[in-house]
Enzyme design. Structure first.
Site, mmCIF file in Angstrom:
data_model
loop_
_atom_site.group_PDB
_atom_site.id
_atom_site.type_symbol
_atom_site.label_atom_id
_atom_site.label_comp_id
_atom_site.label_asym_id
_atom_site.label_seq_id
_atom_site.Cartn_x
_atom_site.Cartn_y
_atom_site.Cartn_z
ATOM 1 N N HIS A 63 0.822 -1.212 0.000
ATOM 2 C CA HIS A 63 0.000 0.000 0.000
ATOM 3 C C HIS A 63 0.854 1.259 0.000
ATOM 4 O O HIS A 63 0.431 2.299 -0.490
ATOM 5 C CB HIS A 63 -0.965 -0.014 1.184
ATOM 6 C CG HIS A 63 -2.138 -0.916 0.972
ATOM 7 N ND1 HIS A 63 -3.439 -0.515 1.127
ATOM 8 C CD2 HIS A 63 -2.206 -2.212 0.578
ATOM 9 C CE1 HIS A 63 -4.249 -1.531 0.847
ATOM 10 N NE2 HIS A 63 -3.528 -2.568 0.535
ATOM 11 N N ASN A 87 -7.623 1.310 2.900
ATOM 12 C CA ASN A 87 -6.744 1.408 4.053
ATOM 13 C C ASN A 87 -7.449 1.157 5.375
ATOM 14 O O ASN A 87 -6.807 1.086 6.410
ATOM 15 C CB ASN A 87 -6.105 2.805 4.094
ATOM 16 C CG ASN A 87 -4.921 2.888 3.144
ATOM 17 O OD1 ASN A 87 -4.451 1.887 2.636
ATOM 18 N ND2 ASN A 87 -4.456 4.091 2.928
ATOM 19 N N HIS A 128 -0.807 -13.371 -0.419
ATOM 20 C CA HIS A 128 -2.079 -13.820 0.164
ATOM 21 C C HIS A 128 -2.001 -15.251 0.701
ATOM 22 O O HIS A 128 -3.007 -15.794 1.133
ATOM 23 C CB HIS A 128 -3.224 -13.664 -0.856
ATOM 24 C CG HIS A 128 -3.555 -12.222 -1.134
ATOM 25 N ND1 HIS A 128 -4.400 -11.823 -2.133
ATOM 26 C CD2 HIS A 128 -3.157 -11.070 -0.522
ATOM 27 C CE1 HIS A 128 -4.507 -10.490 -2.146
ATOM 28 N NE2 HIS A 128 -3.751 -10.016 -1.174
HETATM 29 C C1 HEM Z 1 -3.049 -7.877 -6.723
HETATM 30 C C2 HEM Z 1 -3.825 -6.999 -6.150
HETATM 31 C C3 HEM Z 1 -4.229 -7.089 -4.708
HETATM 32 C C4 HEM Z 1 -5.482 -6.935 -4.232
HETATM 33 C C5 HEM Z 1 -6.731 -6.646 -5.037
HETATM 34 C C6 HEM Z 1 -5.413 -7.122 -2.804
HETATM 35 C C7 HEM Z 1 -6.487 -7.010 -1.944
HETATM 36 C C8 HEM Z 1 -6.459 -7.339 -0.605
HETATM 37 C C9 HEM Z 1 -7.608 -7.289 0.268
HETATM 38 C C10 HEM Z 1 -8.993 -6.822 -0.124
HETATM 39 C C11 HEM Z 1 -7.224 -7.775 1.468
HETATM 40 C C12 HEM Z 1 -8.085 -8.009 2.694
HETATM 41 C C13 HEM Z 1 -8.399 -6.765 3.450
HETATM 42 C C14 HEM Z 1 -9.444 -7.076 4.496
HETATM 43 O O1 HEM Z 1 -10.563 -7.404 4.087
HETATM 44 O O2 HEM Z 1 -9.140 -7.029 5.700
HETATM 45 C C15 HEM Z 1 -5.823 -8.101 1.360
HETATM 46 C C16 HEM Z 1 -5.089 -8.616 2.381
HETATM 47 C C17 HEM Z 1 -3.724 -8.802 2.304
HETATM 48 N N1 HEM Z 1 -2.916 -8.477 1.233
HETATM 49 FE FE1 HEM Z 1 -3.522 -8.008 -0.613
HETATM 50 N N2 HEM Z 1 -4.130 -7.386 -2.451
HETATM 51 C C18 HEM Z 1 -3.362 -7.366 -3.568
HETATM 52 C C19 HEM Z 1 -1.995 -7.518 -3.622
HETATM 53 C C20 HEM Z 1 -1.184 -7.662 -2.524
HETATM 54 C C21 HEM Z 1 0.248 -7.528 -2.520
HETATM 55 C C22 HEM Z 1 1.086 -7.130 -3.725
HETATM 56 C C23 HEM Z 1 0.662 -7.789 -1.256
HETATM 57 C C24 HEM Z 1 2.052 -7.765 -0.692
HETATM 58 C C25 HEM Z 1 3.128 -8.056 -1.391
HETATM 59 C C26 HEM Z 1 -0.515 -8.107 -0.481
HETATM 60 C C27 HEM Z 1 -0.515 -8.522 0.830
HETATM 61 C C28 HEM Z 1 -1.637 -8.774 1.576
HETATM 62 C C29 HEM Z 1 -1.608 -9.392 2.890
HETATM 63 C C30 HEM Z 1 -0.384 -9.947 3.579
HETATM 64 C C31 HEM Z 1 -2.925 -9.391 3.355
HETATM 65 C C32 HEM Z 1 -3.426 -9.883 4.725
HETATM 66 C C33 HEM Z 1 -3.469 -8.710 5.680
HETATM 67 C C34 HEM Z 1 -3.894 -9.048 7.093
HETATM 68 O O3 HEM Z 1 -3.835 -10.215 7.510
HETATM 69 O O4 HEM Z 1 -4.271 -8.102 7.801
HETATM 70 N N3 HEM Z 1 -1.616 -7.994 -1.266
HETATM 71 N N4 HEM Z 1 -5.382 -7.817 0.084
HETATM 72 C C1 LIG Z 2 -6.044 3.528 10.507
HETATM 73 C C2 LIG Z 2 -6.891 4.678 10.105
HETATM 74 O O1 LIG Z 2 -6.431 5.788 9.977
HETATM 75 N N1 LIG Z 2 -8.158 4.397 9.868
HETATM 76 C C3 LIG Z 2 -9.083 5.409 9.457
HETATM 77 C C4 LIG Z 2 -9.704 5.042 8.137
HETATM 78 O O2 LIG Z 2 -10.661 5.977 7.753
HETATM 79 C C5 LIG Z 2 -11.742 6.152 8.646
HETATM 80 C C6 LIG Z 2 -12.669 7.161 8.073
HETATM 81 O O3 LIG Z 2 -12.884 6.960 6.723
HETATM 82 C C7 LIG Z 2 -11.213 6.591 10.003
HETATM 83 O O4 LIG Z 2 -12.291 6.654 10.916
HETATM 84 C C8 LIG Z 2 -10.169 5.600 10.501
HETATM 85 O O5 LIG Z 2 -9.595 6.073 11.683
#
Ligand code: HEM
Ligand SMILES: CC(=O)N[C@H]1CO[C@H](CO)[C@@H](O)[C@@H]1O
Ligand SMILES: *[C@@H]1O[C@H](CO)[C@@H](O)[C@H](O)[C@H]1NC(C)=O
Ligand SMILES: *[C@@H]1O[C@H](CO)[C@@H](O)[C@H](O)[C@H]1NC(C)=O
Ligand SMILES: *[C@@H]1O[C@H](CO)[C@@H](O)[C@H](O)[C@H]1NC(C)=O
Ligand SMILES: *[C@@H]1O[C@H](CO)[C@@H](O)[C@H](O)[C@H]1NC(C)=O
Ligand SMILES: *[C@@H]1O[C@H](CO)[C@@H](O)[C@H](O)[C@H]1NC(C)=O
Ligand SMILES: *[C@@H]1O[C@H](CO)[C@@H](O)[C@H](O)[C@H]1NC(C)=O
Length: 323
Positions: free
Chosen positions: A62, A91, A189
């Site tokens: 990110h 985010n 992932h």
């Molecule tokens: C290819 C496009 C990608 C998309 C659309 C994507 C999207 C997402 C989404 C939606 C989540 C879950 C967020 C949630 O619901 O809490 C996630 C989690 C995660 N993503 Fe991706 N991601 C992408 C690429 C990447 C890349 C490039 C990395 C790192 C090199 C990455 C690392 C992770 C990790 C480690 C998690 C788990 C986070 C956690 O456990 O809190 N992702 N991603």
């Molecule tokens: C971690 C963080 O800054 N989260 C913020 C994401 O955005 C919402 C509002 O859109 C905030 O309430 C959170 O604090």
């Protein structure tokens, strides 16, 4: 033909320049213990809480995809109406800000104003993955911190989980990352969790007719509906992205993709192109070490996207605020 040659030369020169500006051991003289301090902190805390490795790895993605790897993701909004990246929808599920702040405090105590937040993000991501038994890769340092962070830009540059193949390809290409990098970096992932809201459209209302995504394995979908994401409006429940091995950096993410069990449409999209599907198959067939080595190479590439070096940007005193 001639034009293509010049463009190619330009790209090679540009990449060479970035590589020359970031270097291994950038802090060897200005803060010799910097990398050790990061590594010790990560090792101590991630050994006790391995689930934190995932959000710390995601943080670098990110960061690097919005304005380059300049720690703009860490900035807090200070003015109303000037929302920073953190406030943007993708985010909302980021974690690990206070972890990074703690590392920064230790480094400020050791050598004030020397180590950038952007380098801290990159070092922590690598060390966290190593601590849970994943791959290692060389982290060149010397990044400087940006002063601008804009929520709208995060929305434009972080692909949503509903992304199809062509939008993923486009957004990665805009960062100088190719299809191989897309497949490898998506392999992140293999660890971590996701909120039901990131994929529940695939379970409940894929085309607006109360239907399921036909490309998702129906047994897996049924299991998610019955046991996990029981309501289409569930914004709080989290599920393992790589069920059964979400703490382990391994090949099972790719194996699941081939069984139509990728959790997001963006995961499933990797099997909709013959090119990326063949990369996935090669990874599944190859030894784990191939994935580890290639994942590291793609992380190095991602870690160079749009970096600020030399006299651009600044070294923040506090990662959440510009100086
Ligand atoms: C290819 C496009 C990608 C998309 C659309 C994507 C999207 C997402 C989404 C939606 C989540 C879950 C967020 C949630 O619901 O809490 C996630 C989690 C995660 N993503 Fe991706 N991601 C992408 C690429 C990447 C890349 C490039 C990395 C790192 C090199 C990455 C690392 C992770 C990790 C480690 C998690 C788990 C986070 C956690 O456990 O809190 N992702 N991603
Ligand atoms: C971690 C963080 O800054 N989260 C913020 C994401 O955005 C919402 C509002 O859109 C905030 O309430 C959170 O604090
Ligand atoms: C930044 O903002 C978040 C909420 O968005 C808050 O929890 C955190 O304490 C703030 N960080 C600092 C250093 O003030
Ligand atoms: C807030 O917006 C102004 C321009 O309107 C910009 O100069 C400033 O850097 C922004 N702050 C952050 C943290 O991005
Ligand atoms: C944030 O970025 C958007 C899209 O590029 C732009 O329209 C907007 O003016 C920017 N906001 C600030 C405060 O600079
Ligand atoms: C992919 O998604 C983009 C953005 O949502 C859309 O404009 C495009 O038509 C889609 N492409 C295909 C092939 O479905
Ligand atoms: C599904 O989506 C459509 C169109 O967006 C909407 O009208 C409908 O209410 C949704 N159905 C459910 C069950 O959420
Ligand atoms: C979940 O979030 C959506 C918007 O993101 C909101 O419309 C909905 O009301 C939320 N559901 C619950 C149960 O909070």
């Amino acid at each position: 033909m001639a034009n293509a040659g010049i463009v190619l030369l330009g790209i090679v020169a540009f990449l060479g320049l970035v590589e020359a500006q970031l270097k291994l051991g950038y802090y060897d003289e200005s803060c010799p213990r910097a990398e050790q301090i990061v590594q010790d902190f990560v090792h101590k805390h991630i050994s006790n809480a391995p689930v934190l490795a995932a959000p710390l790895l995601r943080m670098q993605f990110h960061d690097c995809f919005v304005r380059g790897c300049d720690a703009s993701v860490l900035l807090n909004s200070t003015k109303a109406g000037n929302q920073t990246e953190k406030a943007a929808n993708p985010n909302l599920t980021l974690r690990g800000f206070s972890f990074i702040d703690s590392v920064k405090s230790s480094l400020e105590a050791e050598c004030p104003g020397v180590v950038s937040c952007a380098d801290i993000i990159a070092l922590i991501a690598r060390d966290a993955v190593v601590t849970i038994g994943g791959p290692s890769w060389p982290v060149r340092t010397g990044r400087r911190d940006g002063t601008i962070s804009n929520a709208t830009e995060a929305l434009q540059n972080i692909p949503p989980p509903s992304s199809n193949f062509s939008s993923l390809q486009t957004i990665f290409a805009s960062k100088g990352l190719d299809l191989k990098d897309l497949v490898l970096l998506s392999g992140a992932h293999t660890i971590g969790v996701a909120h039901c809201s990131s994929f529940s459209n695939r379970l409940y209302n894929f085309t607006g007719k109360g239907d399921e995504d036909p490309s998702l394995d129906s047994e897996y979908a049924a299991n998610l509906e019955v046991r996990k994401c029981m309501s289409p409006n569930d914004n709080t429940t989290i599920v393992e992205m790589d069920p059964g091995s979400f703490r382990t950096f391994d090949l099972s993410y790719y194996r699941l993709l081939l069984k139509r069990r990728g959790l997001f449409q963006s995961d499933a999209a990797l099997t909709t192109s013959a090119t990326t599907k063949s990369y996935v198959t090669q990874l599944v067939d190859g030894p784990l070490q191939n994935f580890f080595g290639e994942f590291g190479q793609s992380m190095v590439k991602m870690g160079q996207v749009g970096v600020l070096t030399g006299s651009t940007g600044e070294i923040r005193k506090h990662c959440a605020f510009v100086n």
